[in-house]
Design a protein around this motif. Sequence first.
Motif, PDB file in Angstrom:
ATOM      1  N   UNK B 215       0.933  -1.094  -0.112  1.00  0.00           N
ATOM      2  CA  UNK B 215      -0.265   0.250   0.225  1.00  0.00           C
ATOM      3  C   UNK B 215       0.862   0.715  -0.139  1.00  0.00           C
ATOM      4  N   UNK B 216       2.083   1.443   0.935  1.00  0.00           N
ATOM      5  CA  UNK B 216       3.035   1.883   0.642  1.00  0.00           C
ATOM      6  C   UNK B 216       3.628   2.671  -0.499  1.00  0.00           C
ATOM      7  N   UNK B 217       3.821   1.735  -1.737  1.00  0.00           N
ATOM      8  CA  UNK B 217       4.137   1.980  -3.148  1.00  0.00           C
ATOM      9  C   UNK B 217       3.399   2.150  -3.849  1.00  0.00           C
ATOM     10  N   UNK B 218       2.110   1.903  -3.539  1.00  0.00           N
ATOM     11  CA  UNK B 218       0.790   2.673  -4.334  1.00  0.00           C
ATOM     12  C   UNK B 218       0.492   3.761  -3.900  1.00  0.00           C
ATOM     13  N   UNK B 219       1.036   3.898  -2.826  1.00  0.00           N
ATOM     14  CA  UNK B 219       0.531   5.483  -2.598  1.00  0.00           C
ATOM     15  C   UNK B 219       1.500   6.428  -3.118  1.00  0.00           C
ATOM     16  N   UNK B 220       3.140   6.076  -3.459  1.00  0.00           N
ATOM     17  CA  UNK B 220       3.698   6.560  -4.196  1.00  0.00           C
ATOM     18  C   UNK B 220       3.112   7.384  -5.207  1.00  0.00           C
ATOM     19  N   UNK B 221       2.869   5.629  -5.443  1.00  0.00           N
ATOM     20  CA  UNK B 221       2.689   5.446  -7.151  1.00  0.00           C
ATOM     21  C   UNK B 221       2.374   6.990  -6.992  1.00  0.00           C
ATOM     22  N   UNK B 222       0.189   6.592  -6.489  1.00  0.00           N
ATOM     23  CA  UNK B 222      -0.067   7.707  -6.899  1.00  0.00           C
ATOM     24  C   UNK B 222       0.139   9.149  -6.526  1.00  0.00           C
ATOM     25  N   UNK B 223       0.943   9.250  -5.213  1.00  0.00           N
ATOM     26  CA  UNK B 223       1.577  10.797  -5.912  1.00  0.00           C
ATOM     27  C   UNK B 223       1.467  10.867  -7.087  1.00  0.00           C
ATOM     28  N   UNK B 224       2.596   9.746  -7.450  1.00  0.00           N
ATOM     29  CA  UNK B 224       3.430  10.399  -9.186  1.00  0.00           C
ATOM     30  C   UNK B 224       2.848  10.981  -9.557  1.00  0.00           C
ATOM     31  N   UNK B 225       1.212   9.591 -10.093  1.00  0.00           N
ATOM     32  CA  UNK B 225       0.948   9.800 -11.261  1.00  0.00           C
ATOM     33  C   UNK B 225      -0.405  10.679 -10.929  1.00  0.00           C
ATOM     34  N   UNK B 226      -0.857  11.107  -9.700  1.00  0.00           N
ATOM     35  CA  UNK B 226      -2.078  11.714  -9.352  1.00  0.00           C
ATOM     36  C   UNK B 226      -1.778  12.835  -8.725  1.00  0.00           C
ATOM     37  N   UNK B 227      -1.057  13.346  -7.862  1.00  0.00           N
ATOM     38  CA  UNK B 227      -0.893  14.402  -6.924  1.00  0.00           C
ATOM     39  C   UNK B 227      -1.178  13.890  -6.066  1.00  0.00           C
ATOM     40  N   UNK B 228      -2.347  12.391  -5.047  1.00  0.00           N
ATOM     41  CA  UNK B 228      -2.894  12.900  -4.122  1.00  0.00           C
ATOM     42  C   UNK B 228      -2.821  13.602  -3.148  1.00  0.00           C
ATOM     43  N   UNK B 229      -0.919  13.715  -2.559  1.00  0.00           N
ATOM     44  CA  UNK B 229      -0.463  14.945  -2.030  1.00  0.00           C
ATOM     45  C   UNK B 229      -0.859  14.433  -0.218  1.00  0.00           C
ATOM     46  N   UNK B 230      -0.769  13.034   0.076  1.00  0.00           N
ATOM     47  CA  UNK B 230      -0.738  13.169   1.281  1.00  0.00           C
ATOM     48  C   UNK B 230       0.637  12.786   2.168  1.00  0.00           C
ATOM     49  N   UNK B 231       1.653  12.885   1.343  1.00  0.00           N
ATOM     50  CA  UNK B 231       2.982  12.207   1.417  1.00  0.00           C
ATOM     51  C   UNK B 231       3.812  14.023   1.393  1.00  0.00           C
ATOM     52  N   UNK B 232       3.083  14.564   0.507  1.00  0.00           N
ATOM     53  CA  UNK B 232       4.025  16.097   0.153  1.00  0.00           C
ATOM     54  C   UNK B 232       3.105  17.246   0.980  1.00  0.00           C
ATOM     55  N   UNK B 233       3.950  17.330   1.849  1.00  0.00           N
ATOM     56  CA  UNK B 233       4.010  18.890   2.407  1.00  0.00           C
ATOM     57  C   UNK B 233       3.543  19.574   2.349  1.00  0.00           C
ATOM     58  N   UNK B 234       4.115  19.913   0.155  1.00  0.00           N
ATOM     59  CA  UNK B 234       3.494  21.368  -0.918  1.00  0.00           C
ATOM     60  C   UNK B 234       2.083  21.568  -0.891  1.00  0.00           C
ATOM     61  N   UNK B 235       1.460  20.259  -0.478  1.00  0.00           N
ATOM     62  CA  UNK B 235       0.450  19.238  -0.794  1.00  0.00           C
ATOM     63  C   UNK B 235      -0.794  19.510   0.753  1.00  0.00           C
ATOM     64  N   UNK B 236       0.061  19.697   1.746  1.00  0.00           N
ATOM     65  CA  UNK B 236      -0.786  19.452   2.748  1.00  0.00           C
ATOM     66  C   UNK B 236      -0.721  18.412   3.374  1.00  0.00           C
ATOM     67  N   UNK B 237       0.355  17.390   2.743  1.00  0.00           N
ATOM     68  CA  UNK B 237       0.626  15.841   3.206  1.00  0.00           C
ATOM     69  C   UNK B 237       1.750  16.038   4.712  1.00  0.00           C
ATOM     70  N   UNK B 238       2.239  14.489   4.708  1.00  0.00           N
ATOM     71  CA  UNK B 238       2.949  14.743   5.903  1.00  0.00           C
ATOM     72  C   UNK B 238       4.031  13.604   5.394  1.00  0.00           C
ATOM     73  N   UNK B 239       4.951  14.455   4.866  1.00  0.00           N
ATOM     74  CA  UNK B 239       6.461  13.237   4.812  1.00  0.00           C
ATOM     75  C   UNK B 239       7.051  12.074   5.357  1.00  0.00           C
ATOM     76  N   UNK B 240       6.628  12.937   6.848  1.00  0.00           N
ATOM     77  CA  UNK B 240       7.533  11.482   7.898  1.00  0.00           C
ATOM     78  C   UNK B 240       6.590  10.154   7.929  1.00  0.00           C
ATOM     79  N   UNK B 241       5.242  10.785   7.255  1.00  0.00           N
ATOM     80  CA  UNK B 241       3.507   9.585   7.592  1.00  0.00           C
ATOM     81  C   UNK B 241       4.419   8.679   7.151  1.00  0.00           C
ATOM     82  N   UNK B 242       5.220   8.663   5.097  1.00  0.00           N
ATOM     83  CA  UNK B 242       5.551   7.854   4.546  1.00  0.00           C
ATOM     84  C   UNK B 242       6.708   7.301   5.246  1.00  0.00           C
TER      85      UNK B 242
END
Lengths: 217, 521
Positions: B215-242
């Motif tokens: 699921x982690x890698x799936x979320x990462x792929x979703x980040x890259x392909x769709x920009x979901x943002x839950x791991x990206x601080x610029x989009x309001x996400x949390x990188x430590x969560x990753x």
Amino acid sequence: MNTIVKHHHAHHFASAAQEFSAAKMGMWLFLVTEVLLFSGLFLGYAVMKTLYPEMWHEASHHLDWKLGGLNTLVLITSSFTMALAVNAAQTNKAGEKNARLVGLLTATILLAGCFLVVKYFEYSHKFHDGILPGAHYTYGGINAPNAHLFFGLYFLMTGLHGFHVVVGMGVLTWVLLRAKKGHFYSEYYTPVEVGGLYWHLVDLIWIYLFPLLYLVG
Amino acid sequence: MQDNAHHDVAYLHDGKGLKSWLFTLDHKRIGVMYLFGVLIAFALGGTFALLLRTELLTPGKTFVEADTYNRFYTLHGAIMVFIFIIPSIPSALGNFVLPLHLGAKDVAFPRLNLLSFWIWGIGTILALLAIVLGGVDTGWTFYTPYSSNVGGAVTMMTFAAFVLGFSSILTGLNFIVTVHKMRAPGMGFFRMPLFVWALYATAILQVMATPVLGITLMLLMAERLLGIGIFDPALGGDPVLYQHFFWFYSHPAVYIMILPGMGVISELVTTFSRKNIFGYRAIAYSSLGIGIISFLVWGHHMFVSGQSAYAGMVFSFLTYLVAIPTAIKVVNWVLTMYKGSISFDTPMLWNLSFLILFTIGGLTGIFLGSMGTDVHLHDTYFVVAHFHYVMMGGTAIAFFGGIHYWWPKMFGVLYKEGPGKLSAILVFIGFNITFFTQFILGSRGMPRRYYNYVPEFQTLHQISTLGSYILGVGFLIMTFNLLSSLKRGGRPPRTPGVRARSSGRRRPAPPSPTTSTTRRR
């Protein structure tokens, strides 16, 4: 009358009972992995909801709880027909017609399709409003910032669940085709049983998704 | 007796041609395919390692640019972790040995077993494709937000790791069911060889941890392909969560790697000490103990990642707990050797090498598990040296010991002892020269993954590189020795384990010693 194909257990098992219990345990373990797979999404949900409680609250009101509720009913009914199907296989005697099993499996698959149709209408309505996953999100109707996070997770969670529904339909169709050939009877119904276990899990995951996404907010 | 003919090396000649291998359902053949597959991956990952070390001969550019260097270490790490070490012992040796040890005709789900191998192959091809498509420079940990924004074939590599995870899950699932349901009559849980216990504990980890990586890698792929943002601080996400997600898998994964190695050692140490294993139950339980604790310590990778100090303290304490079951094993192995009649055959040299290197690796792990020390040592060569002592000095060395031990059983031929011993000794020496220097480099502040370094570090870097060449030579000799034994053919006159007591089944060709089971008479 259907011709019943007698089942012979695979050569590396000592008995059909051993084969059955191995298959069942294998499926239970697989279900464990499924729960863990979804657990990541549930955790992401919990963390994001804690970070942005107000946004979460507002965004969740943009989901249609009536359609979600309808789909919950549809899936619970499908789990019921599935449970009856397993029972039909268990009580089927070798050499007997198994119309009940075939009918119940067909009903389960149709209900699964019904779920997807409702989901399709929900999704297309959201897409129409500009509620798309991630960077494609353009909806302006929510004041709180970062609403794309809620909908991103909404699409991932329901999307992954929807994918499982599709896979479940595939598995159950395979079980149905074999049932039509009369493969299953009281002494051998492993695929019905383990396919059913999988289907119940798909249902169960939705039972968690529905309140978390549509109701709790 | 019919069934026992099954265990002969006749399986090698059961069918002819590539198809008879690629579509086989025989656990032994699948094990052999895995064996050669992971060894090729090891050679590839090792080549990248040698290229890295060569680049580090001088500060600044030696022969490749910094970007290429970043790709090299990512590929080295990703190949070694996901394609080599994780499947190595369970899928290659485990597949071959597990059913034989349990007295089963095969694993519970032979088709799933073959599927697992195919998925491994597909994952490997995808990873190679990622190399061709521009490579990956994120490190094998794929930390966000860098990995979710950087160019290159990160999505492909992530997908490859995702696919490889499935292979691991299927093997684990298969082994758990096999252990529970396929034991021969009379084979109780506490009559199982310790290698089986280790595989069993590993399989539980594979099944319980790998989906989280999925699921982690799936979320990462979703980040890259769709920009979901839950791991990206610029989009309001949390990188430590990753990082929490990643290490929740990848710490147990460390034990997915080491536990099977411990299982191999439990077999080797008793055979070549000609003594029953000391503390059978303690070793069996400690495998499970390590498995359980492994789920509770992931935060020790994140002491400096902005996790709360309180969480850090708890993780630090829990990390110390791992030392207990691990030390129990080491003590029991040493006590097995005590007053034993030790013969220094090739597998035993690998075994002794393991005991020394793994102990160093384990003890230096305690330094890193202590929060205060870790702040100083975090992300330095000390960490690199530590996990190489555990992963390579532990798992890989045990794997090679196991290969030599079961080689006659698998192929009905015996390698030459001379070159076998020489390769084990060269690897031991080369390994220490390569990585002990890295402990020193790290404690002096050399950061990991850096392309450049201050001139003061050059001597140590060069010694380390020299050691890696010795390692390379050792492995070349080993490879040549093993392969030439296949070409030479013939039956082994006397196999390394032949003195060990078998469990009483008729064993044509080389016997598979399972002394650890006979200890309870």
